[in-house]
Design an enzyme around this catalytic site. Structure first.
Site, PDB file in Angstrom:
ATOM      1  N   TYR A  95       0.898   1.682   7.679  1.00 56.59           N
ATOM      2  CA  TYR A  95       1.490   0.384   7.350  1.00 56.59           C
ATOM      3  C   TYR A  95       1.674   0.210   5.844  1.00 56.59           C
ATOM      4  O   TYR A  95       2.770  -0.066   5.351  1.00 56.59           O
ATOM      5  CB  TYR A  95       0.592  -0.750   7.884  1.00 56.59           C
ATOM      6  N   HIS A  96       0.586   0.395   5.113  1.00 55.65           N
ATOM      7  CA  HIS A  96       0.610   0.098   3.680  1.00 55.65           C
ATOM      8  C   HIS A  96       1.430   1.106   2.903  1.00 55.65           C
ATOM      9  O   HIS A  96       1.858   0.833   1.799  1.00 55.65           O
ATOM     10  CB  HIS A  96      -0.809   0.035   3.142  1.00 55.65           C
ATOM     11  N   TYR A 112      -3.013 -12.183  11.912  1.00 58.02           N
ATOM     12  CA  TYR A 112      -3.879 -11.831  10.779  1.00 58.02           C
ATOM     13  C   TYR A 112      -4.259 -13.120  10.072  1.00 58.02           C
ATOM     14  O   TYR A 112      -3.401 -13.758   9.466  1.00 58.02           O
ATOM     15  CB  TYR A 112      -3.106 -10.895   9.854  1.00 58.02           C
ATOM     16  N   HIS A 136      -2.629  -4.846  -4.783  1.00 56.98           N
ATOM     17  CA  HIS A 136      -1.228  -4.564  -4.465  1.00 56.98           C
ATOM     18  C   HIS A 136      -0.486  -4.310  -5.759  1.00 56.98           C
ATOM     19  O   HIS A 136       0.014  -5.220  -6.405  1.00 56.98           O
ATOM     20  CB  HIS A 136      -0.609  -5.709  -3.679  1.00 56.98           C
ATOM     21  N   ASP A 183      -6.901  -8.205  -6.715  1.00 60.99           N
ATOM     22  CA  ASP A 183      -5.738  -7.847  -5.922  1.00 60.99           C
ATOM     23  C   ASP A 183      -5.304  -6.410  -6.210  1.00 60.99           C
ATOM     24  O   ASP A 183      -5.077  -6.040  -7.346  1.00 60.99           O
ATOM     25  CB  ASP A 183      -4.618  -8.843  -6.278  1.00 60.99           C
ATOM     26  N   LYS A 229      -3.034  -5.969 -14.115  1.00 62.01           N
ATOM     27  CA  LYS A 229      -3.299  -6.740 -12.905  1.00 62.01           C
ATOM     28  C   LYS A 229      -4.688  -7.366 -12.992  1.00 62.01           C
ATOM     29  O   LYS A 229      -5.674  -6.693 -12.767  1.00 62.01           O
ATOM     30  CB  LYS A 229      -3.228  -5.838 -11.669  1.00 62.01           C
TER      31      LYS A 229
END
Lengths: 671, 318
Positions: free
Chosen positions: A175-176, A21, A551, A549, A545
């Site tokens: 995945y996430h 990646y 996350h 981003d 945040k």
């Protein structure tokens, strides 16, 4: 050796596709990186885009500030894509693009770049991630509300099935979910529910005649999964997913072709479990996690990309990524892993594990179905994930779950790996952003503006269409706009104007409280109550945040724990500008501000927030958490940050105690 | 700092919107010194000091979780700003029973321009208080109405415990989503007071929304209320019904005897506040609720709520 009863395969299996990646700074720098990686034996490409590209903004947008070229490569138009793929034969390459909200656009740019190379779209192979539900749940790079987002996906599927037949238009991502704290059961159940939502939407979009195409559609849907260090259970999880997938194909969509029914997945192994403390230990974690997706032939990955050992420290350098590629190569070419049929066939333990996971996943899928399917169940699933993550952190904090080097065996020699000036990570040149801004302005001034305007007007017209027919497929005007030279930001803005923008649920409101009887927390609550007496109001914290981003897992856990400690918490979710944060802090009258950034843009964004606070006249302590390299801590403190927390500060209750102390220290003696 | 309260009050009287954050910090505080300042602030914006009722329109908006209040408020906010009306929004969230803390999530769900100085949003936690409002919310609404064109109080619930909001707001709108049925049941059984405006969200749902609106209108008529408008809105683009709702709210306010409603609000509020502070025993010391109400009705109409509470406390002491 290979007689009738030989346990070996007649022929050694071909290894999975190996990717890294990668992408950063500029299209040109990333192209060099890709060519270098391919020369080292990598067999496919995995493109990491920067956050402005992922969320549909050009480098000169206010929201892009500090994010250009950070976590990936900026690709703003066909020129950037051509540069990115220069010298890479697109007719032969297999390219995976981690792109979601703007997937249709990036695929269009890829198709146009292929045209430039003389390659027809029918020949293109690869994957667009394109899984929007998990963006709402875990990753945060969505751009449009759920309904039009699902339409974009369905349009892409309808288009690629007919015109780009070797392309995987969507990678359903579990995945996430694991990165956001999902248990194996949740990972299976939410991914499958998500797939159902996508397949149902596609069936509807294809209209009459859909039944004939459903086999093709089903066969082109692949998964992108995670694998944690509990690699035996993780392997069982993948076997369970394969069984559920086949069942779903047969029963819900009437698929009969064995090839189309096969569960195909790529994997990036777990990053959540990688530690900042003693980061060299991450290498063995990555190796073991890779076993989960390679050991058993019946549930082996089609494509693997491994994280680098230093991901919890910052962005990996080419050398760090090479190390991860070499892990794959040793596994594939030195070990005997590819020489046997499925080694778990007939294993009672494995079968029982799979059965247990299947039972749990079916029950959880039923709950999601009761909510009306994955799209409607986003708030429910989000709340459940925040809950699971909270439980995971509690187990680590209490020592129930061992993390070597972090909560046990913490004594360590200094690491020579992080000895260099940059602390063993990649630092993106800050000049990249200014160059990108200049470049896109030049691009806009040199193109045929009338052609771009016309193409975008046509895009808006198709987006507005009601009672959709096959002619209203958004891919057509999207490809035309890419050809005409439109930019990523223009494409997304055109659709934002039609579809509206959206803020996903934060999940924190739904999260349950911490376990009662936690002594540390009880002590903290008493402390908060004392502070409340002094302040006259309940201590109030703003958790925010800044930047693009998405996350948000860390910020969410801080918000939930602050509430559990007895504070009032203003949590506004992701993607805030410095002026938004300052306005909220002022209007809400908070006593302290906590900011979280994982994208590496803290050097630009945190000082910008502090300036905005000064301007608004807000004078309260600011603490920062995220992936902050050691050498950035001092400058941040100089800019006015009271405390910095990084992944090694895993004890959130302790962080809360610090924050309460900070607020207490700020009370004038007279009060 | 000794005249902080009256200085803030004076700024509000001059319609200085930037006084709002400090006003809330003060009115939410429970320390003795701050409460003294708060009383001074409220005195500055009392009808007596203003020479009239505070000009802002206090709108209460309440509804169950998931009814689409936040999306609706975003759309309403936008409509009001297009009319150049300044808006203060007081969002009240429930608190965690266990820790006392709370997650104030509304701000995240309301879409507004952070650089717009005509908008003020404050989230507060209801804490352990009954009645649905947070400590200081009522006083804040009364104070901010001196400066802002619109003051919105948003609470979660359907008409059972939210009596406070009806006490303080000029206009109460209850928001329900189609198909939930709760509002209908509560209306029929009399658990829910008849709101001034009923809002049915998600009108894009089609038939189910149309029937919800029809059923509610029928229930209102059978209860003898012909005046209560039922407005259907959809916040999904293209949004619809929002301007109609803004107009319905304004229409209600126009037809209202404002001084009568505000006066009733202040007197009822003072008694509620007093009872919250001093409990049943306190009320008994006043000779019971009815006696207290009669006594309050005899007081000067221009007094602010804090002064009324002080006067009640004075009577209790005797």
């Amino acid at each position: 050796m290979s007689g009738e009863h030989s346990p070996r395969l007649p022929e050694r299996e071909r290894p999975w596709m190996m990717r890294t990646y990668a992408g950063h700074s500029t299209a040109k720098a990333s192209n060099e990186l890709y060519r270098g990686n391919l020369a080292k034996g990598q067999t496919g490409l995995s493109v990491a885009f920067d956050l402005p590209t992922q969320t549909g903004y050009d480098p000169d947008d206010e929201l892009a500030r500090g994010e250009v070229g950070k976590v990936g490569v900026p690709v703003s138009h066909r020129g950037d894509m051509a540069t990115l793929m220069e010298g890479i034969p697109l007719g032969e390459m297999n390219t995976s693009m981690t792109i979601n909200a703007t997937a249709a656009w990036l695929l269009a740019l890829y198709i146009v770049a292929a045209e430039d190379q003389g390659v027809a779209q029918e020949q293109l192979q690869g994957t667009t991630q394109n899984d929007i539900i998990k963006e709402f749940l875990a990753r945060g790079t969505y751009a449009f509300p759920p309904a039009p987002s699902m339409r974009l996906i369905a349009d892409m599927i309808a288009y690629t099935v007919q015109h780009v037949p070797k392309w995987n238009p969507i990678n359903i991502c579990s995945y996430h979910l694991q990165e956001a704290g999902a248990t194996p059961v949740q990972e299976i159940a939410y991914a499958m529910s998500n797939a159902i939502a996508v397949l149902d939407a596609s069936r509807e979009r294809l209209g009459p005649g859909a039944d004939e195409l459903m086999g093709k559609v089903f066969g082109r849907i692949s998964f992108f999964v995670n694998a944690g260090v509990r690699f035996i259970e993780e392997h069982a999880k993948l076997r369970a997913m394969g069984m559920l997938w086949e069942e779903l194909g047969r029963e819900r969509y009437g698929v009969t072709d064995e090839r189309q029914l096969r569960f195909r997945y790529g994997v990036q192994v777990n990053s959540l479990g990688l530690t900042e403390a003693q980061p060299e230990n991450n290498v063995q974690r990555i190796v073991l996690e890779t076993l989960a997706v390679t050991l058993g032939r019946d549930a082996r990955a089609r494509a693997i990309q491994l994280p680098a050992w230093n991901e919890a420290l910052g962005l990996p350098r080419p050398w760090d990524q090479q190390w991860s590629l070499r892990i794959q190569q040793v596994m594939a070419f030195e070990t005997d892993i590819l020489e046997y049929p499925d080694i778990f066939e007939g294993s009672k333990v494995m079968d029982a594990l799979v059965a247990e996971l299947l039972e749990g996943a079916r029950a959880e899928m039923a709950v999601v179905a009761e909510h009306g399917g994955a799209v409607q169940a986003v708030p429910y699933m989000k709340g459940a994930l925040v809950d699971s993550h909270r439980e995971r952190l509690r187990r680590i904090e209490s020592g129930e779950q061992v993390v070597v080097g972090q909560n046990r065996y913490t004594e360590t020699e200094p690491s020579p790996l992080t000895d260099d000036a940059e602390g063993g990570i990649l630092v993106v040149d800050q000049a990249v952003e200014a160059e990108a801004i200049e470049a896109i302005r030049r691009w806009r001034s040199e193109r045929d503006q009338a052609a771009v305007d016309a193409a975008l007007a046509e895009l808006a017209r198709v987006a507005r269409a009601e009672d959709l027919t096959a002619h209203d497929n958004l891919m057509l005007p999207t490809i035309a706009a890419a050809r005409a030279g439109a930019t990523t930001g223009e494409w997304a803005q055109t659709l934002r104007e039609v579809f509206g923008s959206y803020r996903a649920p934060t999940g924190v409101g739904e999260a349950a409280g911490s376990a009662v009887g936690d002594e540390d927390l009880a002590e903290l609550r008493a402390e908060v109550a004392r502070l409340q007496e002094q302040l006259g109001r309940r201590p109030k914290i703003l958790v925010g945040k800044p930047g693009l981003d998405g996350h948000s897992n860390g910020a969410e856990q801080i918000a939930v724990r602050a509430r559990d400690a007895g504070m009032d918490v203003v949590y506004e979710g992701i993607r805030l500008t410095p002026s938004q944060i300052a306005a909220s802090a002022l209007q809400e009258g908070v006593h302290v501000i906590g900011l979280s950034i994982l994208s590496g843009s803290h050097r630009e964004l945190i000082p910008a927030v502090i300036d905005a606070l000064h301007e608004a006249g807000v004078d309260v302590p600011v603490v920062v958490g995220g992936i902050i390299p050691e050498q950035d801590v001092a400058p941040l403190k100089q800019a006015g940050v009271a405390a910095v927390y990084t992944p090694k500060d895993f004890d959130i209750t302790r962080i809360m105690r610090d924050i309460v102390e900070l607020v207490g220290a700020g009370i004038p003696a007279a009060a | 700092m000794s005249d902080q309260g009256s200085a803030l009050g004076a700024r509000l009287r001059e319609r200085d919107l930037s006084a709002a954050p400090a006003t809330l910090n003060l009115l939410e505080s429970t320390t003795a010194a701050d409460r003294e300042q708060a009383a001074a602030l409220l005195h500055e914006v009392s009808p007596a000091a203003l020479g009239q009722e505070a000009p802002g329109h206090i709108v209460g908006i309440t509804g169950p979780p998931g009814a689409g209040k936040s999306t609706l408020l975003s759309a309403l906010l936008h409509a009001w700003r297009v009319q150049a009306k300044s808006v203060a929004m007081l969002a009240v969230d429930p608190s965690s029973r266990q820790s006392g803390g709370s997650l104030l999530g509304d701000r995240a769900r309301i879409d507004f321009d952070p650089s717009d100085r005509g908008v003020f949003i404050r989230s507060t936690a209801a804490g352990e208080r009954l009645g649905g409002l947070a400590w200081g919310t009522r006083a804040a609404a009364q104070a901010l109405a001196a400066a802002f064109d619109i003051v919105v109080i948003e609470t979660v619930g359907v008409g059972q415990a939210e009596t406070d909001i009806a006490d303080v707001a000029d206009t109460v709108a209850v928001v329900v989503q189609p198909g939930s049925g709760d509002a209908l049941q509560f209306l029929k059984s009399g658990i829910m007071e008849i709101p001034d405006v009923l809002v049915v969200t998600k009108s894009d749902l089609g038939q189910v929304a149309i029937s919800a609106r029809r059923d509610l209108s029928a229930a209102l008529r059978s209860l003898g209320s012909r005046a209560t408008p039922v407005v259907a809105v959809s916040s999904l683009p293209p949004a619809s019904g929002v301007e109609e709702l803004a107009a319905a709210l304004e229409e209600h306010r126009k037809n209202l005897d404002l001084s009568e409603r505000r006066l009733r609000a202040r007197r009822a509020g003072a008694l509620t506040e007093f009872a919250n502070e001093h409990g049943l025993q306190g009320v008994r010391a006043l000779g019971g609720r009815t006696a207290a109400q009669t006594w309050l009705a005899e007081q000067d109409q221009g007094l602010d709520e804090a002064t009324l509470v002080n006067l009640l406390e004075g009577r209790m002491g005797r």
